[in-house]
Design a protein around this motif. Structure first.
Motif, PDB file in Angstrom:
ATOM      1  N   ASP A   1       0.823  -1.201   0.000  1.00 16.81           N
ATOM      2  CA  ASP A   1       0.000   0.000   0.000  1.00 16.81           C
ATOM      3  C   ASP A   1       0.862   1.258   0.000  1.00 16.81           C
ATOM      4  OD1 ASP A   1       1.087  -0.111   2.508  1.00 16.81           O
ATOM      5  OD2 ASP A   1      -0.755  -0.789   3.461  1.00 16.81           O
ATOM      6  N   LEU A   2       0.207   2.397   0.056  1.00 17.62           N
ATOM      7  CA  LEU A   2       0.926   3.672  -0.032  1.00 17.62           C
ATOM      8  C   LEU A   2       1.903   3.826   1.123  1.00 17.62           C
ATOM      9  CD1 LEU A   2       1.125   6.193  -1.745  1.00 17.62           C
ATOM     10  CD2 LEU A   2      -0.481   7.303  -0.182  1.00 17.62           C
ATOM     11  N   GLU A   3       1.483   3.419   2.300  1.00 17.25           N
ATOM     12  CA  GLU A   3       2.347   3.591   3.473  1.00 17.25           C
ATOM     13  C   GLU A   3       3.660   2.832   3.277  1.00 17.25           C
ATOM     14  OE1 GLU A   3       0.602   2.410   7.157  1.00 17.25           O
ATOM     15  OE2 GLU A   3       2.350   3.025   8.323  1.00 17.25           O
TER      16      GLU A   3
ATOM     17  N   SER B   1       9.571   4.894   6.240  1.00 12.01           N
ATOM     18  CA  SER B   1      10.696   4.021   6.552  1.00 12.01           C
ATOM     19  C   SER B   1      10.313   3.273   7.822  1.00 12.01           C
ATOM     20  CB  SER B   1      11.971   4.836   6.750  1.00 12.01           C
ATOM     21  OG  SER B   1      11.891   5.540   7.963  1.00 12.01           O
ATOM     22  N   MET B   2      11.273   2.597   8.432  1.00  6.55           N
ATOM     23  CA  MET B   2      10.952   1.858   9.658  1.00  6.55           C
ATOM     24  C   MET B   2      11.397   2.600  10.910  1.00  6.55           C
ATOM     25  SD  MET B   2       9.247  -0.836   9.063  1.00  6.55           S
ATOM     26  CE  MET B   2       9.453  -1.742  10.588  1.00  6.55           C
ATOM     27  N   ARG B   3      11.800   3.872  10.750  1.00  5.18           N
ATOM     28  CA  ARG B   3      12.272   4.608  11.912  1.00  5.18           C
ATOM     29  C   ARG B   3      11.172   4.715  12.955  1.00  5.18           C
ATOM     30  NH1 ARG B   3      16.158   8.753  13.285  1.00  5.18           N
ATOM     31  NH2 ARG B   3      15.273  10.099  14.875  1.00  5.18           N
ATOM     32  N   SER B   4      11.509   4.346  14.164  1.00  7.65           N
ATOM     33  CA  SER B   4      10.591   4.440  15.302  1.00  7.65           C
ATOM     34  C   SER B   4       9.281   3.711  15.073  1.00  7.65           C
ATOM     35  CB  SER B   4      10.288   5.904  15.637  1.00  7.65           C
ATOM     36  OG  SER B   4      11.471   6.570  15.918  1.00  7.65           O
ATOM     37  N   ILE B   5       9.330   2.619  14.358  1.00  9.52           N
ATOM     38  CA  ILE B   5       8.095   1.866  14.166  1.00  9.52           C
ATOM     39  C   ILE B   5       8.221   0.495  14.817  1.00  9.52           C
ATOM     40  CG2 ILE B   5       6.706   0.683  12.432  1.00  9.52           C
ATOM     41  CD1 ILE B   5       6.833   3.191  10.830  1.00  9.52           C
ATOM     42  N   VAL B   6       7.239   0.198  15.657  1.00 19.07           N
ATOM     43  CA  VAL B   6       7.217  -1.098  16.323  1.00 19.07           C
ATOM     44  C   VAL B   6       5.920  -1.779  15.949  1.00 19.07           C
ATOM     45  CG1 VAL B   6       7.320  -2.280  18.528  1.00 19.07           C
ATOM     46  CG2 VAL B   6       8.501  -0.116  18.231  1.00 19.07           C
ATOM     47  N   GLY B   7       6.009  -3.052  15.602  1.00 16.22           N
ATOM     48  CA  GLY B   7       4.802  -3.785  15.267  1.00 16.22           C
ATOM     49  C   GLY B   7       4.261  -3.390  13.912  1.00 16.22           C
TER      50      GLY B   7
ATOM     51  N   GLY C   1       4.552   1.072   9.051  1.00 10.68           N
ATOM     52  CA  GLY C   1       5.906   1.223   8.550  1.00 10.68           C
ATOM     53  C   GLY C   1       6.008   0.833   7.099  1.00 10.68           C
ATOM     54  N   GLY C   2       7.155   1.134   6.525  1.00 10.86           N
ATOM     55  CA  GLY C   2       7.323   0.857   5.108  1.00 10.86           C
ATOM     56  C   GLY C   2       8.756   0.588   4.766  1.00 10.86           C
ATOM     57  N   ALA C   3       9.033   0.605   3.478  1.00 11.60           N
ATOM     58  CA  ALA C   3      10.347   0.165   3.029  1.00 11.60           C
ATOM     59  C   ALA C   3      11.005   1.179   2.111  1.00 11.60           C
ATOM     60  CB  ALA C   3      10.215  -1.170   2.319  1.00 11.60           C
ATOM     61  N   ILE C   4      10.620   2.457   2.201  1.00 12.15           N
ATOM     62  CA  ILE C   4      11.222   3.443   1.316  1.00 12.15           C
ATOM     63  C   ILE C   4      12.739   3.460   1.492  1.00 12.15           C
ATOM     64  CG2 ILE C   4      10.766   5.305   2.978  1.00 12.15           C
ATOM     65  CD1 ILE C   4      10.723   5.848  -0.775  1.00 12.15           C
ATOM     66  N   HIS C   5      13.188   3.305   2.739  1.00 13.95           N
ATOM     67  CA  HIS C   5      14.636   3.323   2.981  1.00 13.95           C
ATOM     68  C   HIS C   5      15.315   2.148   2.274  1.00 13.95           C
ATOM     69  CE1 HIS C   5      12.886   0.667   5.868  1.00 13.95           C
ATOM     70  NE2 HIS C   5      14.011   0.390   6.500  1.00 13.95           N
ATOM     71  N   ALA C   6      14.630   1.006   2.272  1.00 11.72           N
ATOM     72  CA  ALA C   6      15.218  -0.179   1.633  1.00 11.72           C
ATOM     73  C   ALA C   6      15.182  -0.050   0.118  1.00 11.72           C
ATOM     74  CB  ALA C   6      14.471  -1.427   2.083  1.00 11.72           C
ATOM     75  N   ILE C   7      14.100   0.515  -0.401  1.00  9.08           N
ATOM     76  CA  ILE C   7      13.991   0.679  -1.859  1.00  9.08           C
ATOM     77  C   ILE C   7      15.078   1.623  -2.346  1.00  9.08           C
ATOM     78  CG2 ILE C   7      12.517   1.521  -3.712  1.00  9.08           C
ATOM     79  CD1 ILE C   7      10.117   0.659  -2.001  1.00  9.08           C
TER      80      ILE C   7
END
Lengths: 315, 366, 361
Positions: free
Chosen positions: C118-120, C125-131, C134-140
């Motif tokens: 999805d858009l998110e 990114s995964m900064r400060s995300i638990v559970g 979050g997303g994968a823009i940093h990885a992309i």
């Protein structure tokens, strides 16, 4: 070129463009050699402690000598790659021929793209798929093989309860190298001189005879190159094997039990995170061994290719 | 044709420009910087590396710590305990996470990259997690097993679920005539070291192999990582394995015999065994390495636990490191920190007695 | 021949000339599958329909088809055509076999990956995300940057090296390069990662992990594939073309650029795409050389950089208490990675088609 090789040699005019181009080509080639020399030097230097430090100070060896540690790994690496090649090469050749000479032309391009898709799948995903989809699905087959064919040492069993055996790993590896071999073979087959093919057909050859007489001999060095590339990938594949194979570090040809040899690359991936100090050197030394294996395998392939050079376009 | 080609390239460049210039929606300038009453706000990047077992917990700690200190970035690289300790020794990270404490020789060898020489290190058992013995057996949710039986199963001497040794401890449970497939970790891991350590200490006459991160036998099924073991146990039938308790999910779990009672895993019971165990002798004040007493008879204790340490310097060469590490460690051992980890990773919050010692240790960092 | 088979109607003509009618293989195939289905239905009579063994039916049906068609062809058309039919069947079968894992894989990845596609996922990114979330823009971003850099390093080097081998190379240097390039294909990916890590540790201080190191590890893995495949393709360019160009007085470098490269561009592109596909999915070397981070990082020369394979791998390995959220992210990451490679592949093919000369095929 043949033209340049003829005796009364006329020196061609050296144009600046030629000099720059040839120079950069040589530079690129030498850069590759330099990189490889660096990698080899790195491997050798880092592996020294694996041999010099007494074995009882290297906890990773678990009391064995380095040789005892590495031999099962070598066996497993070669064994898994062999299984993968045996499975993948006939299928890839078949697909490549299907795309280049059997499928309707309009369909062929799309089909080629579909197979290339397999190359796009990252090794982690192959690992997940192999462990969680393929292994459970294929487990009943192993049980069947054991019940009916257990007199063959390959199927001696007892069958793994989860299906995560060296044969499963071999199948996953085969699927991984399939697109590499297929794509290169397909390109090579497509380059077969049309005149050769038409000549064969005109003489009344069936399609298969035409392929056997023109396409395959023409493509042989290319096929071997493709297979070597595939083999390189199969030997060096890390994550997928680590995630699929139930590796316990023994030497066995049993394909269907849960006790399997590990491979060098997978073993490095499994042991590296917890390795410390000189234990890291042991792992790198096993990497050096893999390097040596590839060297030997390639040397053999080279000999084979050189013997059958006749059909290469640029001879 | 040239025009179409050019426009194609332009579109491509434009598309990649959008991707490359964009910021992550959750990273725009930190989430509303709340100035907490006059507290000196921290800033900078703190780099740690080590045990992958701590990763879920570290995620929770990092998230909460970064929310409280928007200008701080904490990077925790789950590269593995061994790699983490080596990185810490080489000075590549400011703190390490490790499934075992440094041993005496390593401390004596003493060079730690970012520490002031001879200043010593801080080791805090901040992540305590029960290891569950999980199995996949239709219609059975839990089994009672004593250490000798567990050792027998994993060593390959007990091979069928209807074995007398299992049946005698589980009256009323219908055990099928089914081969046992024990699943163990294929990789070198702290979980295996703690699990084999437990079997060695509690069932020494059956389990003769020294505790080690690498599985000592050539029997049974191997799978990579906790996820690999859980997947293998879930996908197989008649399988049994060991994994971080938070990952047990719907699988059956074993209640382990301690003294005269069978104890199912629980965070409290796991924390209890840490409290019941002595610290390693001859260590410095900040070094809280624990000698786990896994053969304990104490009641209500679950002895199969993984204790993972946070490791830092007592004195850093760089004051900024010291400030960040000290703040980060104090958050981790605080009640909120431990609770956050319990929620995100299913770990066992450390007890108040241990917290006191840990707080004292963290205060040494400077 | 005329003595035994009299020519009566148009239909029988195909038999008269010793050929099976065109539709014959299809009829045989249908008959064999039906027969095999009937056998399995009888064997499992009484069992619920869900237990009907589809795989077994298809397998036995295909074996039966192969035997029957070869037997018929041999009777009607003779040995040579029977062999031809046999090979045709095998080749087609090979293709079908290869499709099975592909379909299974794609199905697995898509069904598991769509829930979080999805858009998110593409903006966070995964900064400060638990559970959850979050997303994968940093990885992309990391994957694109590192793979792109690796490609920029290795495609020119690899291509020039293969040109050297095919057009210039004589003697020892060429032989050494060919041989050692082959050896390079066997470097385990993780060793390439260790190598890059060691190089940058030596240059920048211990424990340094950065995007450039990841790119270097990938380049080491990529170069041999580029060289090997391009070399093969360049060798297939007919010498007549080169000689024709020389005869017209074209300088050698221009001949290579204008004649040799365009002729083999399709094959070279395939090789390059293979090499990119090979490295873009690498996990182990990036985990070691580029490290792991939850933050977005555009700078190749500073700080850790996340990549999609590492993202997928770590999401799978370190699942928190809300395991499904991690698994969903892992599969969505895998789906994204496959889509990226597909897209690159498509672009490369279009570009190659622009440059390739129009051939008879």
């Amino acid at each position: 070129m043949t033209a340049l090789g003829t005796p009364p040699r006329i020196a061609a005019k050296q144009r600046p463009g030629d000099r720059v181009f040839a120079g950069s080509a040589v530079l690129a080639g030498s850069l590759i050699l330099a990189t490889l020399a660096l990698v080899a030097a790195f491997l050798v230097i880092q592996s020294v402690p694996a041999v010099t430090v007494p074995a009882d100070q290297l906890s990773i060896l678990g009391g064995d000598t380095f040789l005892e540690y590495v031999v099962p790994l070598v066996f497993g690496t070669v064994w898994a790659a062999l299984i993968a090649l045996v499975l993948a090469v006939p299928v890839s050749l078949g697909i490549a021929l299907f795309i280049s000479h059997y499928a309707p032309r309009r369909l062929a391009e799309g089909l080629g793209y579909v197979i290339d898709l397999l190359a796009a799948v990252p090794s982690v995903v192959f690992g997940l798929w192999g462990g969680n989809v393929l292994a459970p699905a294929i487990q009943p087959v192993y049980t069947w093989l054991w019940e009916n064919l257990s007199f063959i040492p390959l199927f001696a069993g007892p069958p793994s309860g989860t299906g995560r055996t060296v044969l499963t790993a071999g199948i996953v590896l085969a699927v991984m190298i399939l697109p590499i071999i297929t794509a290169l073979c397909r390109e090579v087959f497509l380059q077969t001189p049309v005149l050769h093919e038409e000549a064969a057909l005109a003489l009344g050859a069936t399609r298969w005879e035409m392929i056997r007489m023109t396409v395959l001999p023409f493509g042989r060095p290319g096929i071997i190159s493709a297979v070597m590339l595939g083999l390189g990938r199969a030997l060096g594949e890390t994550m997928a094997v680590a995630m699929v194979l139930s590796a316990t570090g023994v030497i066995t040809v049993n394909l269907i039990s849960s006790i399997n040899p590990s491979t060098i690359a997978a073993n490095i991936a499994l042991s590296f995170p917890e390795a410390y100090g000189d234990n890291v050197s042991v792992l790198i030394a096993t990497g050096l061994v893999l390097f040596a294996i590839t060297l030997v395998v390639n040397a053999i392939a080279r000999v084979v290719v050189n013997r059958r050079k006749d059909f290469s376009g640029a001879n | 044709m040239n025009i179409t080609r050019a426009s194609g390239f332009t579109a491509l460049i434009a598309a990649s420009a959008i991707v490359l210039s964009g910021c992550a929606a959750n990273e725009t300038g930190g989430a509303a910087p709340e100035e907490t009453e006059g507290a000196p706000s921290l800033e900078g990047t703190l780099v740690g590396a080590g045990a992958s077992s701590q990763q879920s917990a570290q995620e929770a700690w990092v998230a909460a710590f970064q929310d409280a200190n928007p200008d701080v970035t904490v990077e925790y690289d789950p590269s593995g305990s061994g790699a983490g300790r080596d990185t810490f020794i080489a000075g590549g990270s400011a703190f390490a996470g490790s499934d075992r404490a440094f041993n005496d020789e390593e401390i004596a060898a003493g060079e730690f990259g970012r520490c002031v020489p001879e200043s010593g290190i801080v080791e805090i058992p901040a992540y305590v997690s029960p290891i569950a013995v999980i199995f996949n057996l239709e219609g059975v949710d839990s089994l009672n097993l004593d250490p000798a039986t567990i050792a027998g199963i994993f060593a390959g001497t007990i091979t069928n679920w209807n074995d007398e040794a299992i049946a005698s401890q589980n009256e009323g449970v219908e055990l099928p005539d089914l081969a046992i497939t024990p699943v163990h970790r294929a990789d070198d891991s702290g979980t295996t070291e703690n699990f084999t350590g437990y079997l060695f200490e509690a069932a020494g006459d059956v389990w003769t192999a020294e505790p080690d991160g690498v599985w000592p036998f050539e029997s049974g099924e191997a799978a990579q990582g906790t996820s690999g073991v859980v997947d293998a146990v879930t996908n197989g039938t008649g399988t049994i394995g060991y994994a971080d308790a938070s990952r047990a999910g719907d699988l059956g779990t074993v209640a382990v015999k301690v003294g005269d009672e069978y104890v199912p895993f629980s965070p409290e019971a796991a924390a209890a065994v840490v409290d019941a165990s002595p610290f390693v002798e001859g260590r410095t004040e900040g070094d809280l390495a624990i000698e786990l007493d896994r053969a304990t008879d104490a009641s209500g204790v679950y002895p199969v636990v993984l204790v993972s340490y946070l490791i830092g310097c007592v004195e850093y060469q760089d004051a900024a490191d010291a400030e960040l590490v000290s703040a980060y460690f104090s958050y981790i051992i605080s009640e909120e920190g431990q609770q956050a980890a319990a929620e995100a990773a299913g770990s066992a919050p450390i007890s108040d007695t241990l917290r006191e010692r840990a707080t004292a240790a963290v205060e040494l960092i400077g | 021949m005329t003595a035994t088979t009299a020519i009566r109607t148009d239909e029988s003509n195909s038999f008269a000339s010793g050929r099976l009618p065109r539709a014959a293989p299809w009829w045989v195939l249908a008959a064999c599958l039906a027969a095999s289905a009937a056998v399995f239905a009888l064997l499992g009579a009484g069992a619920p329909i869900a237990e009907f063994n589809i795989v077994g039916t298809v397998f036995i049906g295909m074996v039966a088809y192969t035997i029957v068609i070869v037997a018929i062809a041999r009777l009607v058309e003779g040995q040579r055509r029977a062999t031809d039919r046999f090979v045709t069947t095998l080749v087609t079968l090979a293709f079908v076999i290869a499709l099975l894992p592909l379909i299974s894989l794609v199905f697995t990845v898509i069904t598991n990956g769509l829930p979080r596609f999805d858009l998110e996922f593409f903006t966070y990114s995964m900064r400060s995300i638990v559970g959850e979330g979050g997303g994968a823009i940093h990885a992309i971003v990391g994957t694109l940057l590192m793979t792109g850099t690796a490609a920029v390093i290795s495609i020119p080097i690899g291509l020039m090296a293969s040109i050297y081998l095919v057009e210039y190379g004589r003697g020892r240097l060429a032989r050494a390069i060919t041989f050692f390039v082959d050896v390079m294909t066997g470097i385990p990916s993780i060793v390439a990662g260790l190598f890059a890590y060691a190089v940058f540790s030596a240059l920048l201080g211990p424990g340094e992990r950065l995007g450039l190191a990841g790119a270097m590890a990938l380049a080491v893995l990529m170069i041999p594939v580029v060289v090997r495949s391009s070399e093969e393709m360049l060798r297939l360019v007919p010498n007549e073309l080169r000689e024709a160009a020389f005869a017209l007085g074209v300088p050698k470098w221009l001949m290579i650029v204008k004649v040799v490269l365009p002729t083999s561009i399709a094959g070279i592109t395939t090789g390059i795409m293979l090499s990119i596909a090979r490295v873009i999915g690498e996990t182990a070397p990036l985990l070691i050389a580029a490290g792991f981070t939850n933050n977005l990082n555009y700078d190749l020369t500073e700080g850790r950089m996340q990549s999609l394979p590492v993202f997928v791998y770590t999401s799978y390995v370190a699942q928190g208490t809300d395991a499904q959220a991690y698994l969903d992210r892992a599969w969505a990451g895998a789906l994204t990675l496959i889509l990226i490679v597909m897209l690159l592949n498509l672009i490369a093919r279009l570009v190659a088609r622009q440059f390739a000369p129009k051939l008879g095929r």
